[in-house]
Write a protein that holds these residues in place. Structure first.
Motif, PDB file in Angstrom:
ATOM      1  N   VAL A  84       3.776   4.901  19.570  1.00  0.00           N
ATOM      2  CA  VAL A  84       4.437   5.210  18.301  1.00  0.00           C
ATOM      3  C   VAL A  84       5.348   4.056  17.865  1.00  0.00           C
ATOM      4  O   VAL A  84       5.365   3.671  16.692  1.00  0.00           O
ATOM      5  N   SER A 118       8.285   9.496  11.482  1.00  0.00           N
ATOM      6  CA  SER A 118       8.102   8.846  10.175  1.00  0.00           C
ATOM      7  C   SER A 118       9.201   9.221   9.191  1.00  0.00           C
ATOM      8  O   SER A 118       9.494   8.464   8.263  1.00  0.00           O
ATOM      9  N   PRO A 134       2.464   6.876  10.547  1.00  0.00           N
ATOM     10  CA  PRO A 134       2.265   7.432  11.899  1.00  0.00           C
ATOM     11  C   PRO A 134       0.787   7.443  12.269  1.00  0.00           C
ATOM     12  O   PRO A 134      -0.074   7.251  11.408  1.00  0.00           O
ATOM     13  N   SER A 157       1.005  11.733  20.338  1.00  0.00           N
ATOM     14  CA  SER A 157       1.247  10.570  19.475  1.00  0.00           C
ATOM     15  C   SER A 157       1.239  10.983  18.020  1.00  0.00           C
ATOM     16  O   SER A 157       2.072  10.531  17.224  1.00  0.00           O
ATOM     17  N   GLY A 212       4.669  11.059  16.033  1.00  0.00           N
ATOM     18  CA  GLY A 212       4.628  10.049  14.982  1.00  0.00           C
ATOM     19  C   GLY A 212       5.002  10.615  13.626  1.00  0.00           C
ATOM     20  O   GLY A 212       5.747   9.992  12.855  1.00  0.00           O
TER      21      GLY A 212
END
Length: 297
Positions: A219, A285, A255, A277, A281
């Protein structure tokens, strides 16, 4: 600021709760995405595009950025001494970003509807085509599948969205009835809700921090390190005053991609790395995109 990502959180919650109280239908949902949602969005986005030399230059630039990201993630994964399965998952999730739905939402919110065009070019000719070509090659390699040229070609060119891409290029020579475009747009709009609900069904909250050392590096590389590198390169060669440059940096900072996670899981890669992830992510963001937008302003 929360509007672009709050629906994603809701879809994840719906999928997770449906699995808890009913059953896990994620496999059927993923099949629907691959055979219907993705081909529809390919058609609806590519058919209206007019390709010229400026667009071609942008395409090569965007492809170069993604290949640089691929190389950097591969080197970092080797430094971390990841095994082949984890390395392939790490590369996929640390390289391909959610440049369409979350990306378009951020672009529209901060720069206006007209500049979604640049995000569209980045998404279709950068993220999407490289995901279903180079990305599929990496997924096959990571899962231990036979990597013959014929096998790779078959997995790429028989992939429904790729078939639709070439069909759409052919259909650009003809006038398509408006109702077909409208139908494809409506069908394509199902991608994010269904994909995120499918991911939600696979989500195990007790494992949300599983393999956090791999997920966090993926990330950070995808959403912070690579965008900062691209930002400084742009400042040196192009400047960052023009909106197309700002939009490009925002797209690079997206992301991890929903479909990258879906394809990684379907291809037999590590589910926990892919899902975590994606989820972490999206949450991150909210902060990272705010930082980049404020800096670019």
């Amino acid at each position: 600021m929360l509007d672009p990502v709050l629906p994603i959180a809701i879809y994840l919650t719906i999928g997770y709760l449906f699995k808890i109280f009913f059953q896990d239908n994620s496999k059927q949902l993923v099949d629907f995405i691959i055979y219907f949602s993705l081909p529809a969005i390919v058609f609806s986005k590519i058919y209206p595009l007019t390709l010229d030399s400026k667009v071609l230059g942008l395409i090569f630039m965007f492809i170069g950025i993604i290949f640089f990201n691929l190389l950097l993630s591969y080197i970092l994964g080797k430094i971390m001494r990841l095994n082949r399965l984890n390395l392939a998952t790490f590369i996929i999730m640390a390289t391909f970003g959610n440049t369409s739905f979350i990306g378009f939402s951020y672009i529209d919110a901060f720069y206006g509807q007209d500049f979604i065009f640049y995000g569209l070019i980045y998404d279709i000719f950068g993220s999407f085509l490289l995901l279903v070509s180079v990305g599929m090659l990496i997924i096959n390699w990571g899962s231990g599948r036979k990597n013959s040229i014929s096998g790779i070609s078959k997995s790429i060119f028989l992939f429904p969205p790729v078939i639709m891409f070439f069909l759409t290029i052919f259909l650009k020579n003809f006038e398509i009835p408006n109702f077909l475009l409208l139908t494809s747009q409506n069908l394509g709009s199902t991608l994010v809700p269904i994909a995120m609900i499918a991911i939600g069904m696979k989500l195990e909250l007790k494992y949300i921090f599983s393999k956090l050392h791999i997920v966090s590096v993926a990330v950070i590389l995808k959403m912070i390190i690579v965008p900062i590198i691209v930002l400084f390169v742009f400042k040196y060669f192009y400047g960052v005053d023009e909106t197309w440059a700002k939009v490009t940096i925002i797209e690079v900072a997206m992301p991890p991609m929903t479909m990258a996670a879906v394809l990684a899981i379907k291809g037999g890669l590590d589910e926990k790395i892919a899902i975590n992830s994606l989820v972490l992510g999206v949450i991150a963001s909210l902060f990272t995109i705010t930082f980049f937008v404020q800096y670019l302003a």
